[in-house]
Structures are given as C-alpha cells and as structure tokens.
Design a protein around this motif. Structure first.
Motif, short mmCIF file in Angstrom:
data_model
loop_
_atom_site.label_atom_id
_atom_site.label_comp_id
_atom_site.label_asym_id
_atom_site.label_seq_id
_atom_site.Cartn_x
_atom_site.Cartn_y
_atom_site.Cartn_z
N UNK A 1 44.65 37.79 45.16
CA UNK A 1 45.76 38.64 44.77
C UNK A 1 45.62 39.11 43.34
N UNK A 2 46.73 39.10 42.61
CA UNK A 2 46.70 39.55 41.21
C UNK A 2 46.27 38.45 40.24
N UNK A 3 45.92 37.29 40.80
CA UNK A 3 45.42 36.20 39.97
C UNK A 3 46.48 35.41 39.23
N UNK A 4 47.75 35.61 39.59
CA UNK A 4 48.85 34.96 38.89
C UNK A 4 49.50 33.90 39.79
N UNK A 5 50.13 32.93 39.14
CA UNK A 5 50.79 31.85 39.86
C UNK A 5 52.13 32.31 40.44
N UNK A 6 52.56 31.61 41.47
CA UNK A 6 53.89 31.83 42.04
C UNK A 6 54.97 31.68 40.96
N UNK A 7 56.00 32.49 40.95
CA UNK A 7 56.28 33.62 41.85
C UNK A 7 55.78 34.97 41.33
N UNK A 8 55.08 34.97 40.19
CA UNK A 8 54.55 36.22 39.64
C UNK A 8 53.39 36.74 40.48
N UNK B 1 55.67 45.29 36.51
CA UNK B 1 56.79 44.80 35.71
C UNK B 1 57.43 43.56 36.32
N UNK B 2 57.37 43.46 37.65
CA UNK B 2 57.97 42.30 38.30
C UNK B 2 57.16 41.02 38.01
N UNK B 3 55.84 41.15 37.98
CA UNK B 3 55.02 40.00 37.61
C UNK B 3 55.30 39.56 36.18
N UNK B 4 55.45 40.55 35.30
CA UNK B 4 55.76 40.23 33.90
C UNK B 4 57.10 39.53 33.79
N UNK B 5 58.08 40.02 34.53
CA UNK B 5 59.41 39.44 34.50
C UNK B 5 59.41 38.00 35.01
N UNK C 1 57.24 37.51 53.79
CA UNK C 1 56.15 38.47 53.70
C UNK C 1 55.78 38.63 52.24
N UNK C 2 54.47 38.54 51.96
CA UNK C 2 54.02 38.61 50.57
C UNK C 2 54.39 39.96 49.96
N UNK C 3 55.03 39.97 48.79
CA UNK C 3 55.37 41.25 48.15
C UNK C 3 54.13 42.02 47.72
N UNK C 4 54.22 43.32 47.74
CA UNK C 4 53.07 44.16 47.41
C UNK C 4 52.59 43.94 45.98
N UNK C 5 53.51 43.64 45.06
CA UNK C 5 53.08 43.53 43.67
C UNK C 5 52.19 42.31 43.42
N UNK C 6 52.12 41.39 44.38
CA UNK C 6 51.22 40.26 44.25
C UNK C 6 49.76 40.69 44.28
N UNK C 7 49.51 41.90 44.69
CA UNK C 7 48.13 42.40 44.73
C UNK C 7 47.79 43.29 43.53
N UNK D 1 50.49 35.27 44.00
CA UNK D 1 50.43 34.43 45.20
C UNK D 1 49.81 33.05 44.99
N UNK D 2 49.27 32.76 43.80
CA UNK D 2 48.50 31.54 43.62
C UNK D 2 49.37 30.28 43.53
N UNK D 3 48.96 29.23 44.21
CA UNK D 3 49.61 27.93 44.13
C UNK D 3 49.09 27.13 42.94
N UNK D 4 47.91 27.47 42.49
CA UNK D 4 47.30 26.92 41.29
C UNK D 4 46.28 27.94 40.82
N UNK D 5 45.82 27.84 39.59
CA UNK D 5 44.85 28.82 39.11
C UNK D 5 43.55 28.68 39.89
N UNK D 6 42.78 29.75 39.91
CA UNK D 6 41.50 29.72 40.63
C UNK D 6 40.61 28.63 40.06
#
Length: 333
Positions: free
Chosen positions: A164-171, A13-17, A2-8, A173-178
């Motif tokens: 989502x938040x526009x960031x690549x996995x795992x920060x 801080x989790x995306x930064x980490x 299930x996609x984590x909420x912070x992906x949106x 949901x993106x598999x590649x940049x837009x």
C-alpha cells in the motif's frame, strides 16, 4: 471492512491527518512484541501471515503447504483465529455442524483439507491440536501475534497491492513496518505480477518465493465451464478485483460486478436480489469459494463458484525451507 483508496496513495491528506494515530498504533504493537513471552510448541509451527490489513492470499498458500506436508506423510493441523465467527475456541471445526457465523469462512475451507482449530488464544489452540495428534501446525494468520513461537514464518504479498502506501494503520494498511515484518520472517511469498515494486522493497532481506493464482479445473460445484459465459460476479474478499481478474482469465465475460467488504455476511434478501438481477439479464451468478460458504444455505443453488489453485514458480525453494524445518526437528530429537 473495505480498504480505503487512500491506503494506496503515498500522499493524501487523510493519511497525514491519521499519522498520530498510526504512530500510537506502531508504539503499542512494538510494546506488545517486546513484553511477550512466546510459548514454544513441541511440534513445528509454520505461520502464513501478511503485513497489511485485508486479504493477500494467505489461505491458498496455507492450503498448498498443507498439501505438500500431507504428501510427505506429515499429519499437520491448521490453527486460525476464525475471523467473523462467534466461537472463540479452542474448537475443532466441523463443516457438517459449523457455519461461517460460528467459525468464520476461511476455517470452513481449511477444514475440507485437514483438521482445523479455531482459537482466539493461539497457545490454547496449539495445545489442543497437539493433544489431538498434530505433528505440525500451520497458522493461517497470527503473524503479529507474539504468544506462540513460530519455526517458519512466511509473509504473503499480493503483487497487485504490495504494501500500500507504506504507512501503519489507520493512516495506511500496514500492521507493522515492512522492515519490522521482514525481521521476523524467513521468506516472502509474492503472488501474481509485482505491480507495485514490492520485490524491490524486500530487496535482499529475505528470499522471495513467487507464485500465481489460476482458475482451478473444477471451476464450481456443478462443473460449469465459465469460458464464454456472461456472468454477474460478486465477492466479499480483501481485493474483489483479484477475483474479477481470475474470472476473465477463465474466459468469463463479466457483465455485472458487485464488490463487497471482506467477510461480508450475506443476507437472504440480498442474495435474492442478486439472483433476480442475474435472471433478468440472462447472466450466470458466480462468486468465490470463500463467499459461497457464507451464503444462506437455502440460497446457494444456481450460484457458480470459481475455485483457484496456487502455482509456485520454484516449488523446490519452498520444499527446501520445509525440509530444513523438519530435518532440524529430527536432529533435536
């Protein structure tokens, strides 16, 4: 999963980490794409993909395009990896002999409409389909897989989730940049209301084909009318919220809802508990077609299914893309 909420969320801080891991992921994906030597099939290959992990609506788009090709008399086959299945293929899906544990849930749905091949090796799968008479191949995934050359690639975007938040996995949901994804596609399919500004992110880079999912007239195998019914809704898809919204659109009253991870393998005891809860509360249990094929065969009775249909805002624009594809093929011949 299930996609984590912070992906949106743009800042978390989790995306930064996780940003160093995302950088490494992006680097590895770009290296894979640069070093690949794609095989070119002898028939047109149409890829229905997305940029984010999880569901965006690829399968309804693939089914809709297959129906369009069939109306034109083109014998197309589906090709997919078969997520969640144990068979690596190439194998032609037989709904009478295969279950979701063998080939995954989506291939079973696709196989009801047209010949469907599951293959971890997309080139081997394409060769098998062509040998079996395919005059076109529709890939229900594989946009980021560079092994097989595509003649037409469509990026499917869920209007309620966007990128989502526009960031690549795992920060994120993106598999590649837009930008990278748009660079090797021919159009974007935007499903539903654009609640995240996805269209603005696409801008003028590609044509945007708009569509929406609506409850199909035949709402379940037994023909149950869900309008006004109090239901216990459960779904293990990319965004269960989409299913719940469709149920409300069909007029159902959701008294209980149970979201599960995408491709969730239901156990008999788990379904028995859901059925008992529904009986105790006087509710009708209802799920998606994709979930229904994953239910234990002996536990399907009494569970309604909400089928959906894809409606294009401008079907002529899609028809033009497909017509140009096959016209080009005939010209080359």
């Amino acid at each position: 999963m299930r996609a984590p909420d912070f992906w949106q969320r743009r800042r978390d801080w989790r995306s930064l980490l996780l940003s160093p891991a995302a950088t490494a992921y992006g680097w590895a994906a770009r290296c894979r794409a640069r070093t690949a030597q794609p095989w070119t099939a002898t028939v047109p290959v149409i890829c229905i993909g997305n940029l984010v992990a999880g569901g965006a609506g690829k399968t309804p788009v693939a089914l809709s395009i297959m129906a369009m090709l069939q109306r034109q008399g083109i014998a197309a086959h589906f090709l997919t990896r078969g997520h969640g299945g144990k068979l690596t293929g190439p194998v032609r899906v037989d709904p009478g002999a295969h279950g979701a544990a063998d080939v995954g849930d989506e291939p079973l749905l696709l196989a009801e409409a047209a010949p469907t091949w599951v293959a971890g090796d997309r080139v081997a799968g394409a060769r098998a389909a062509i040998a079996a008479g395919a005059k076109a191949i529709i890939m229900d995934d594989g946009f980021q897989n560079p092994s097989l050359a595509k003649n037409l690639s469509l990026i499917v975007v869920d209007g309620g989730y966007g990128f989502g938040n526009g960031l690549l996995l795992p920060a994120g949901p993106l598999r590649e940049t837009v930008a990278e994804g748009l660079a090797h596609a021919q159009a974007v399919v935007l499903i539903g209301e654009d609640r995240t500004g996805a269209a603005a992110q696409v801008g003028n880079a590609l044509p945007i084909l708009r569509a929406r999912l609506t409850p199909a007239p035949e709402s379940d195998p037994g023909g149950t009318d869900l309008s006004g019914r109090r239901v216990l809704a459960f779904a293990g898809i990319g965004r269960p919220e989409k299913f719940f919204e469709s149920l409300r659109e069909a007029g159902a009253e959701i008294a209980e809802s149970k979201p599960f991870p995408d491709h969730h393998p239901y156990g008999a005891a788990e379904i028995d508990a859901i059925l008992q809860q529904a009986r105790d509360a006087g509710l009708l249990p209802v799920t998606t077609r994709k979930d229904w094929v994953r239910l234990p065969p002996g536990r399907r009775d009494g569970i309604a299914v909400l089928d959906i249909a894809l409606t294009w805002q401008d079907e002529a624009a899609l028809t033009a893309l497909l017509t140009g594809l096959f016209t080009a093929e005939q010209g080359d011949a």
